[in-house]
Design an enzyme around this catalytic site. Structure first.
Site, PDB file in Angstrom:
ATOM      1  N   TYR A   1      43.825  33.077  37.167  1.00  0.00           N
ATOM      2  CA  TYR A   1      45.182  33.457  37.571  1.00  0.00           C
ATOM      3  C   TYR A   1      45.146  34.642  38.531  1.00  0.00           C
ATOM      4  O   TYR A   1      45.851  34.660  39.552  1.00  0.00           O
ATOM      5  CB  TYR A   1      45.989  33.799  36.320  1.00  0.00           C
ATOM      6  CG  TYR A   1      47.448  34.119  36.548  1.00  0.00           C
ATOM      7  CD1 TYR A   1      48.387  33.097  36.707  1.00  0.00           C
ATOM      8  CD2 TYR A   1      47.893  35.433  36.576  1.00  0.00           C
ATOM      9  CE1 TYR A   1      49.723  33.383  36.889  1.00  0.00           C
ATOM     10  CE2 TYR A   1      49.239  35.732  36.772  1.00  0.00           C
ATOM     11  CZ  TYR A   1      50.153  34.709  36.919  1.00  0.00           C
ATOM     12  OH  TYR A   1      51.482  34.994  37.105  1.00  0.00           O
TER      13      TYR A   1
ATOM     14  N   SER B   1      51.540  39.028  41.840  1.00  0.00           N
ATOM     15  CA  SER B   1      51.398  39.610  40.504  1.00  0.00           C
ATOM     16  C   SER B   1      50.570  40.888  40.573  1.00  0.00           C
ATOM     17  O   SER B   1      49.725  41.047  41.468  1.00  0.00           O
ATOM     18  CB  SER B   1      50.698  38.621  39.566  1.00  0.00           C
ATOM     19  OG  SER B   1      50.339  39.235  38.344  1.00  0.00           O
TER      20      SER B   1
END
Length: 324
Positions: free
Chosen positions: A232, A219
């Site tokens: 995250y 990501s």
């Protein structure tokens, strides 16, 4: 009698002319299309604002408005994965579904893992079969090492081997303040996003041969961090490091390991995390001023999976972040 200008005066006049020229250009651009979301694909893609919406975890693609675009109707397959067997975690929706469809279009049979989104999984299986390939869906939790081993064994029993593993399943819920990030929340994120990738790779590698590939979904948060996605971001940065470290281990086996690091993508992951107001403007802060659609991300996975395209690429992180 004419007085010639001094060199300093001439320079200042030239600089002011340049300044005025730039000011005119700036004024013209402010009334132009500078704020228009970028469209550079084969078809126009949805742009914010989106309808305000929120879903309970894990989120369902069937309920997302507008529906994510995953089928890439203008993408033509060319047997880049002919005869391959692919296993995709989080393959029922979002990026996972789009990757499954393109893998099938390139000639692969595809197994998907999901955590219980039966309707989405059924739709993905139907889409794989519509491409003329075999499909298998298995429900379970990648945090559980025993489930990962059983899932891999089931895929090998049906298809005989695994040529491509895509680690894509993820858990994400924003928290604005570290003091509000509970131990249970932190644990769920790390065990889904990191343990899950580790368990799946460990289970699959014995069934993968020379020329196989592992593709991890990282990501932009793992590259840049996100203040509201502390846990995250940690896991995605860890996935990038895991990718590089594992790639070095698997060179002697002839197995390539790479990662794709997307920016914002229109999938159920985000409406099942963000507030309805944030969902409405999701992706608007990227330079392209819109989120990616899953079909815009999936070709990168084809590229990294295919030995025809990326046989000399391993240990790389491929960002697809909309111009950051």
């Amino acid at each position: 009698m004419t007085t010639s200008r001094s060199p300093v005066a001439a320079t200042l006049e030239k600089q002011r002319d340049i300044q005025n020229e730039v000011a005119r250009a700036d004024a013209a651009s402010s009334t132009g299309n500078g704020d228009r979301p970028m469209q550079a694909g084969a078809r126009p893609y949805p742009v914010p604002p989106f309808p305000e919406q929120h879903q309970a975890k894990p989120g369902e693609e069937a309920r997302l408005d507008p529906p994510p675009l995953y089928d890439a109707p203008f993408y033509k397959g060319s047997e880049k994965l002919a005869g391959k067997i692919a296993l995709i975690t989080g393959g029922d929706s979002g990026i996972g579904r789009a990757v499954a469809v393109l893998f099938a279009r390139e000639g692969a049979d595809v197994a998907i893992l999901h955590i219980g989104e039966t309707r989405d999984a059924d739709d993905t299986v139907a889409a794989i079969r519509a491409e003329g390939r075999k499909a298998l869906a298995i429900s379970g939790d990648v945090k559980d090492a025993a489930f990962c081993r059983k899932a891999v064994a089931a895929v090998v029993e049906v298809f005989g081997r695994i040529d491509v593993l895509v680690n894509n399943a993820a858990f994400q819920v924003h928290t604005a303040d570290i003091l509000d990030l509970s131990d249970a929340h932190f644990d769920e994120t790390l065990k889904t996003n990191l343990y899950g990738y580790f368990h799946m790779a460990k289970a699959a590698i014995p069934h993968m041969g020379e020329g196989s590939a592992i593709i991890n979904t990282g990501s932009v948060t793992g590259l840049e961090g996100s203040k509201e996605l502390l846990d995250y971001s940690m896991t995605k940065g860890g996935i990038h490091a895991f990718t590089k470290a594992l790639s070095g281990q698997l060179v002697p086996r002839g197995i390539r390991v790479n990662a794709v690091a997307p920016g914002p993508v229109w999938t159920p992951l985000n409406p099942s995390d963000k507030t309805p107001e944030d969902v409405a403007k999701f992706g608007s802060k990227t330079p392209m001023k819109r989120p990616a659609q899953p079909e815009e991300i999936a070709p990168a996975y084809v590229f990294l999976a295919s030995p025809h395209c990326s046989s000399y690429i391993t240990g790389e992180i491929l960002p697809i972040v909309g111009g950051y």
